[in-house]
Design an enzyme around this catalytic site. Structure first.
Site, PDB file in Angstrom:
ATOM      1  N   LYS A 127      44.960-138.100  17.119  1.00 52.44           N
ATOM      2  CA  LYS A 127      43.795-137.315  17.519  1.00 52.44           C
ATOM      3  C   LYS A 127      44.332-136.020  18.132  1.00 52.44           C
ATOM      4  O   LYS A 127      44.424-135.889  19.366  1.00 52.44           O
ATOM      5  CB  LYS A 127      42.957-138.131  18.513  1.00 52.44           C
ATOM      6  CG  LYS A 127      41.522-137.701  18.591  1.00 52.44           C
ATOM      7  CD  LYS A 127      40.683-138.713  19.336  1.00 52.44           C
ATOM      8  CE  LYS A 127      39.329-138.157  19.699  1.00 52.44           C
ATOM      9  NZ  LYS A 127      38.471-137.794  18.567  1.00 52.44           N
TER      10      LYS A 127
HETATM   11  N1  PPE Z   1      36.846-139.667  13.246  1.00 54.03           N
HETATM   12  C1  PPE Z   1      36.996-138.471  13.856  1.00 54.03           C
HETATM   13  C2  PPE Z   1      37.508-137.316  13.083  1.00 54.03           C
HETATM   14  C3  PPE Z   1      36.657-138.358  15.208  1.00 54.03           C
HETATM   15  O1  PPE Z   1      36.804-137.176  15.814  1.00 54.03           O
HETATM   16  C4  PPE Z   1      36.155-139.475  15.905  1.00 54.03           C
HETATM   17  C5  PPE Z   1      35.762-139.358  17.345  1.00 54.03           C
HETATM   18  C6  PPE Z   1      36.031-140.704  15.219  1.00 54.03           C
HETATM   19  C7  PPE Z   1      36.393-140.757  13.895  1.00 54.03           C
HETATM   20  C8  PPE Z   1      35.573-141.966  15.916  1.00 54.03           C
HETATM   21  O2  PPE Z   1      36.531-142.398  16.849  1.00 54.03           O
HETATM   22  P1  PPE Z   1      36.136-143.250  18.133  1.00 54.03           P
HETATM   23  O3  PPE Z   1      35.434-142.324  19.081  1.00 54.03           O
HETATM   24  O4  PPE Z   1      37.426-143.726  18.681  1.00 54.03           O
HETATM   25  O5  PPE Z   1      35.272-144.362  17.681  1.00 54.03           O
HETATM   26  N2  PPE Z   1      35.300-138.074  17.743  1.00 54.03           N
HETATM   27  C9  PPE Z   1      35.370-137.687  19.123  1.00 54.03           C
HETATM   28  C10 PPE Z   1      35.212-136.193  19.313  1.00 54.03           C
HETATM   29  C11 PPE Z   1      33.849-135.627  19.193  1.00 54.03           C
HETATM   30  C12 PPE Z   1      33.797-134.160  19.570  1.00 54.03           C
HETATM   31  O6  PPE Z   1      32.920-133.458  19.091  1.00 54.03           O
HETATM   32  O7  PPE Z   1      34.616-133.698  20.377  1.00 54.03           O
HETATM   33  C13 PPE Z   1      34.396-138.496  19.970  1.00 54.03           C
HETATM   34  O8  PPE Z   1      33.446-139.077  19.450  1.00 54.03           O
HETATM   35  O9  PPE Z   1      34.618-138.554  21.186  1.00 54.03           O
END
Ligand code: PPE
Length: 308
Positions: free
Chosen positions: A157
């Protein structure tokens, strides 16, 4: 998004307005940072952070993949997060830990630049809009493919990698949609700009696996556990674009978005149905501490001493 009072910055709490960096911050030029998105919920036992240890682990894994040594332990970051939530007097909030290369030598070689750490918290409502959360969002398959593991590290990330999501999000938004759905390098369905994606067909739930260059979402893993606990068959497999148009239901999962139904893709209606609804109801019980079987996923915010 509602501004809070204090941000934790390299070991101390500073006023929100004072959490600043130098313009030669390495991460500002080259995207050399890693971050997390975490949520804390109001539960019967007080404020609790959902899957906190898993988020801290992913932060350390992301940093490791970019060869960044975080100058704090997991327990120190956990305690700092508790303190930041408490000192901002928040019952529920979004939590944004960020680890980045600070100001040091310019140029692409990053390993001589300092590693800085911040933790910001704020109240954040429905990420894809209140209406989207209730009735479902409209999604558009993006012309931008998801970053591939032959170019960067999709499993990390990392801040710089998000220009990919940003381009997809702008494109979808300008076309009048709430969210972009990205295909991977091979043309298989990957994920939303900031969420993982699930498809329901004939009662079976499918979600892309790691070979599709997804981010390993913590809510993705929670939903897999919860769906199986509810008795659904759930498979991780490649999903073709055309399956989106044939699906009975499609939903997105992520920390910011939580669980959001998709009611239309590329102008084709998708049902907002009972499988998404039942998983969402179970998930809401889990994050709000109403299902004791999942209590181990909650990290209650402990009392910390406040300075006199
Ligand atoms: N894919 C991506 C690309 C992504 O950024 C997130 C979270 C996920 C999947 C889901 O991951 P999880 O939160 O662990 O279930 N995106 C983060 C950032 C959002 C933002 O705009 O900044 C979030 O949801 O916190």
């Amino acid at each position: 998004m509602k501004q809070a009072d204090l941000i934790w910055m390299n070991g101390e709490l500073v006023a929100w307005e004072d959490a600043k960096v130098h313009v030669l911050t390495h991460a500002l030029h080259y995207g050399t940072g890693v971050f997390e998105g975490v949520r804390a919920y109001d539960t019967p036992r007080g404020t609790a952070i959902f899957r906190h240890a898993d988020h801290i682990d992913r932060l350390f894994r992301s940093a490791g993949m970019y060869l960044m040594d975080i100058p704090y332990t997991r327990e120190e970051l956990r305690a700092a997060t508790h303190e930041t939530i408490q000192r901002n007097n928040l019952k529920s909030c979004y939590i944004r830990p960020l680890v980045f290369r600070g100001a040091g030598p310019m140029g692409l070689f990053p390993l001589d630049s300092p590693v800085e750490v911040t933790i910001a918290v704020w109240e954040w409502g429905a990420y894809l809009g209140d209406e989207g959360k209730r009735l479902g969002v409209r999604g558009k398959v993006s012309s931008f493919r998801r970053i591939s593991s032959n170019a960067v590290i999709p499993a990390a990330k990392a801040t710089g990698q998000y220009v990919n999501s940003v381009l997809a999000k702008i494109e979808a938004s300008k076309a009048g949609y709430e969210e972009a759905i990205l295909l991977d390098d091979r043309g298989m369905v990957c994920e939303g700009s900031g969420e993982n994606l699930f498809v329901v067909k004939d009662g079976v739930i499918a979600t892309p696996g790691f070979a599709a260059d997804i981010l390993g979402g913590i809510n993705r893993s929670s939903v897999i556990t919860i769906a199986r606990d509810l008795g659904y068959e759930l498979v991780e497999r490649d999903i073709a674009r055309g399956e989106l148009y044939l699906a009975d239901e499609v939903f997105l999962t992520g920390t910011a978005a939580e669980i959001v139904p998709v009611r239309e893709i590329d102008g084709r209606a998708v049902g907002v149905g009972p499988v998404t609804a039942s998983i969402r109801a179970a998930y809401d019980d889990v994050v709000h501490g109403r299902d004791p079987r999942f209590a181990a996923w909650l990290d209650p915010v402990r009392a910390v001493a406040t300075p006199a």
